[in-house]
Enzyme design. Structure first.
Site, PDB file in Angstrom:
ATOM      1  N   TYR A  54       0.834  -1.206   0.000  1.00  0.00           N
ATOM      2  CA  TYR A  54       0.000   0.000   0.000  1.00  0.00           C
ATOM      3  C   TYR A  54       0.866   1.252   0.000  1.00  0.00           C
ATOM      4  O   TYR A  54       1.980   1.240   0.526  1.00  0.00           O
ATOM      5  CB  TYR A  54      -0.901   0.008   1.225  1.00  0.00           C
ATOM      6  CG  TYR A  54      -2.034  -0.975   1.213  1.00  0.00           C
ATOM      7  CD1 TYR A  54      -2.364  -1.695   0.065  1.00  0.00           C
ATOM      8  CD2 TYR A  54      -2.794  -1.205   2.357  1.00  0.00           C
ATOM      9  CE1 TYR A  54      -3.407  -2.606   0.064  1.00  0.00           C
ATOM     10  CE2 TYR A  54      -3.844  -2.109   2.368  1.00  0.00           C
ATOM     11  CZ  TYR A  54      -4.146  -2.814   1.223  1.00  0.00           C
ATOM     12  OH  TYR A  54      -5.175  -3.711   1.239  1.00  0.00           O
ATOM     13  N   SER A 235     -13.970  -3.822   0.572  1.00  0.00           N
ATOM     14  CA  SER A 235     -14.733  -3.105  -0.466  1.00  0.00           C
ATOM     15  C   SER A 235     -16.237  -3.219  -0.259  1.00  0.00           C
ATOM     16  O   SER A 235     -16.978  -3.512  -1.202  1.00  0.00           O
ATOM     17  CB  SER A 235     -14.345  -3.600  -1.865  1.00  0.00           C
ATOM     18  OG  SER A 235     -13.020  -3.237  -2.184  1.00  0.00           O
ATOM     19  N   LEU A 237     -18.325  -0.973  -0.069  1.00  0.00           N
ATOM     20  CA  LEU A 237     -18.998   0.059  -0.861  1.00  0.00           C
ATOM     21  C   LEU A 237     -18.598   0.014  -2.334  1.00  0.00           C
ATOM     22  O   LEU A 237     -18.887   0.939  -3.088  1.00  0.00           O
ATOM     23  CB  LEU A 237     -18.703   1.448  -0.274  1.00  0.00           C
ATOM     24  CG  LEU A 237     -19.279   1.687   1.131  1.00  0.00           C
ATOM     25  CD1 LEU A 237     -18.833   3.034   1.677  1.00  0.00           C
ATOM     26  CD2 LEU A 237     -20.802   1.591   1.106  1.00  0.00           C
ATOM     27  N   PHE A 239     -15.829   0.336  -4.147  1.00  0.00           N
ATOM     28  CA  PHE A 239     -15.043   1.466  -4.663  1.00  0.00           C
ATOM     29  C   PHE A 239     -15.893   2.728  -4.813  1.00  0.00           C
ATOM     30  O   PHE A 239     -15.634   3.561  -5.675  1.00  0.00           O
ATOM     31  CB  PHE A 239     -14.392   1.108  -5.994  1.00  0.00           C
ATOM     32  CG  PHE A 239     -13.012   0.529  -5.859  1.00  0.00           C
ATOM     33  CD1 PHE A 239     -11.983   0.940  -6.698  1.00  0.00           C
ATOM     34  CD2 PHE A 239     -12.729  -0.421  -4.894  1.00  0.00           C
ATOM     35  CE1 PHE A 239     -10.703   0.417  -6.580  1.00  0.00           C
ATOM     36  CE2 PHE A 239     -11.456  -0.953  -4.764  1.00  0.00           C
ATOM     37  CZ  PHE A 239     -10.432  -0.541  -5.609  1.00  0.00           C
ATOM     38  N   GLY A 240     -16.914   2.885  -3.982  1.00  0.00           N
ATOM     39  CA  GLY A 240     -17.741   4.083  -3.993  1.00  0.00           C
ATOM     40  C   GLY A 240     -19.010   3.961  -4.804  1.00  0.00           C
ATOM     41  O   GLY A 240     -19.899   4.822  -4.699  1.00  0.00           O
ATOM     42  N   LEU A 242     -21.462   2.003  -4.418  1.00  0.00           N
ATOM     43  CA  LEU A 242     -22.619   1.759  -3.554  1.00  0.00           C
ATOM     44  C   LEU A 242     -22.883   2.916  -2.591  1.00  0.00           C
ATOM     45  O   LEU A 242     -23.729   2.794  -1.702  1.00  0.00           O
ATOM     46  CB  LEU A 242     -22.439   0.447  -2.792  1.00  0.00           C
ATOM     47  CG  LEU A 242     -22.529  -0.805  -3.670  1.00  0.00           C
ATOM     48  CD1 LEU A 242     -22.103  -2.050  -2.904  1.00  0.00           C
ATOM     49  CD2 LEU A 242     -23.954  -0.993  -4.211  1.00  0.00           C
ATOM     50  N   GLY A 244     -23.762   5.751  -4.095  1.00  0.00           N
ATOM     51  CA  GLY A 244     -24.705   6.488  -4.929  1.00  0.00           C
ATOM     52  C   GLY A 244     -24.136   7.730  -5.569  1.00  0.00           C
ATOM     53  O   GLY A 244     -24.820   8.387  -6.367  1.00  0.00           O
ATOM     54  N   LYS A 245     -22.883   8.065  -5.281  1.00  0.00           N
ATOM     55  CA  LYS A 245     -22.381   9.348  -5.773  1.00  0.00           C
ATOM     56  C   LYS A 245     -22.170   9.380  -7.280  1.00  0.00           C
ATOM     57  O   LYS A 245     -22.120  10.466  -7.867  1.00  0.00           O
ATOM     58  CB  LYS A 245     -21.089   9.715  -5.047  1.00  0.00           C
ATOM     59  CG  LYS A 245     -19.870   8.849  -5.344  1.00  0.00           C
ATOM     60  CD  LYS A 245     -18.667   9.374  -4.563  1.00  0.00           C
ATOM     61  CE  LYS A 245     -17.403   8.583  -4.834  1.00  0.00           C
ATOM     62  NZ  LYS A 245     -16.242   9.141  -4.081  1.00  0.00           N
TER      63      LYS A 245
END
Length: 352
Positions: A54, A235, A237, A239-240, A242, A244-245
């Protein structure tokens, strides 16, 4: 917020929410990373996960930066190391990352050397949970759908990997071991060989698990349940997607909100598949129809699943951290869970 009561994970006690840190060093600078770590602990999250490779996306210039950030955070806060459960990972075969190690495999010596490097960067004498980031052998992972025996390139048998991990445990440098991005075969074989040879037994597997990626439910859930291996769900969400954005704009376009899905690497991988985006939009709409934000529903789905020992959340701001932690108080009613399964029956697991 309901208390985050620690649960048993082998010899460890971990909170059911874990702070993932792969954004630290790329999307998140060191001062902000330290602030996020402080807030997480303040709110009861004492399980922290990182990895030698990372931050992500990986590069030779930044490799190890996340562990370095965390090591300085621990050093600057006397007594903090005793309060947190620290997990990190040894990378599997290099996957076009030659800066991780010179060879293409993951030998016993590689495991030892990687652990020593992580201990130095983390400025600690012991890693609570040391995980194999992805299998040394060929296995479908990171969105690959099929196993292909023609691609086998294993150099280090599982038994030899376990023996290397045993040396670290015996030396007091590692307390427990885990797996990541594993298959039912891999989990079962690690456990079988550990039990047969008196070696450290994996206590966890860190695999993707979210509304659009539920391959874990197709056999690995039974394997882990029967063998007593806890799922660390990453994960949650997607990678975002989920949150909604991206619902209105999509991603990778000028008008899209900031986020990891705007990078070329992410767009080309499992989370960026058109089917995964469409499924995410369906789930997000279902959440809103039931008076929840997409984030609340997606996280509650993981937080309250019997399959999940701890859910790994990754954030880039204090506001995101607070939103994710506040969702711990949400419980999904049976009819909503049935509606979620109905979408899955139709759209399956497009990000698996």
């Amino acid at each position: 917020m309901k208390p985050l009561t620690p649960i048993a994970l082998g010899p460890l006690r971990v909170t059911p929410i874990c702070l993932g840190t792969m954004t630290f060093g790329e999307q998140v600078g060191e001062a902000d990373a330290h602030a996020i770590l402080d807030r997480a602990v303040e709110r009861g999250v004492t399980f922290l996960d990182t990895a030698e490779m990372y931050p992500v996306p990986p590069s030779a210039a930044t490799a190890g930066a996340t562990e370095t950030f965390m090591g300085r955070w621990l050093r600057q806060r006397p007594g903090m190391r005793q309060r947190v459960t620290l997990a990190t990972k040894v990378a599997g075969p290099a996957r076009d990352m030659p800066w991780l190690r010179p060879g293409k495999g993951m030998t016993a010596a590689d495991i030892i050397a990687s652990c020593e490097g992580s201990l130095r960067r983390l400025q600690t004498e012991v890693i609570d949970l040391y995980q194999i980031h992805w299998p040394e052998r060929h296995a479908p992972r990171f969105g690959q759908m099929y196993y292909d025996p023609a691609q086998e390139s294993a150099q280090t048998p599982i038994l030899e990997q376990l023996q290397a991990l045993q040396k670290l445990v015996q030396a007091g440098k590692v307390r427990a071991i885990g797996l990541s991005n594993e298959t039912p075969y891999g989990v079962h074989e690690f456990v079988r060989l550990a039990e047969a040879h008196g070696l450290p037994r994996p206590v966890s597997v860190q695999n993707p698990y979210c509304l659009t990626s539920r391959a874990y439910d197709n056999g690995l859930d039974e394997t882990c349940h029967r063998l007593g291996v806890g799922l660390l769900a990453y994960s949650p969400l997607a990678f975002g997607l989920l949150t909604g954005k991206y619902d209105a704009t999509g991603f990778g376009v000028p008008q899209a909100p900031a986020g990891r899905m705007n990078g070329e690497r992410a767009k080309s991988q499992r989370w960026g598949r058109p089917q995964a985006f469409e499924a995410a939009r369906r789930y997000n709409r279902l959440a809103r129809e039931n008076g929840l934000t997409p984030t609340q529903m997606a996280l509650a789905f993981c937080y309250r699943s019997w399959r999940v020992a701890s859910t790994i959340i990754g954030v880039t701001s204090l506001a995101q951290l607070d939103e994710d932690l506040d969702a711990w108080s949400v419980t999904l009613p049976p009819d909503l869970l049935q509606a979620i399964d109905a979408i899955r029956l139709e759209m399956r697991d497009p990000a698996s």
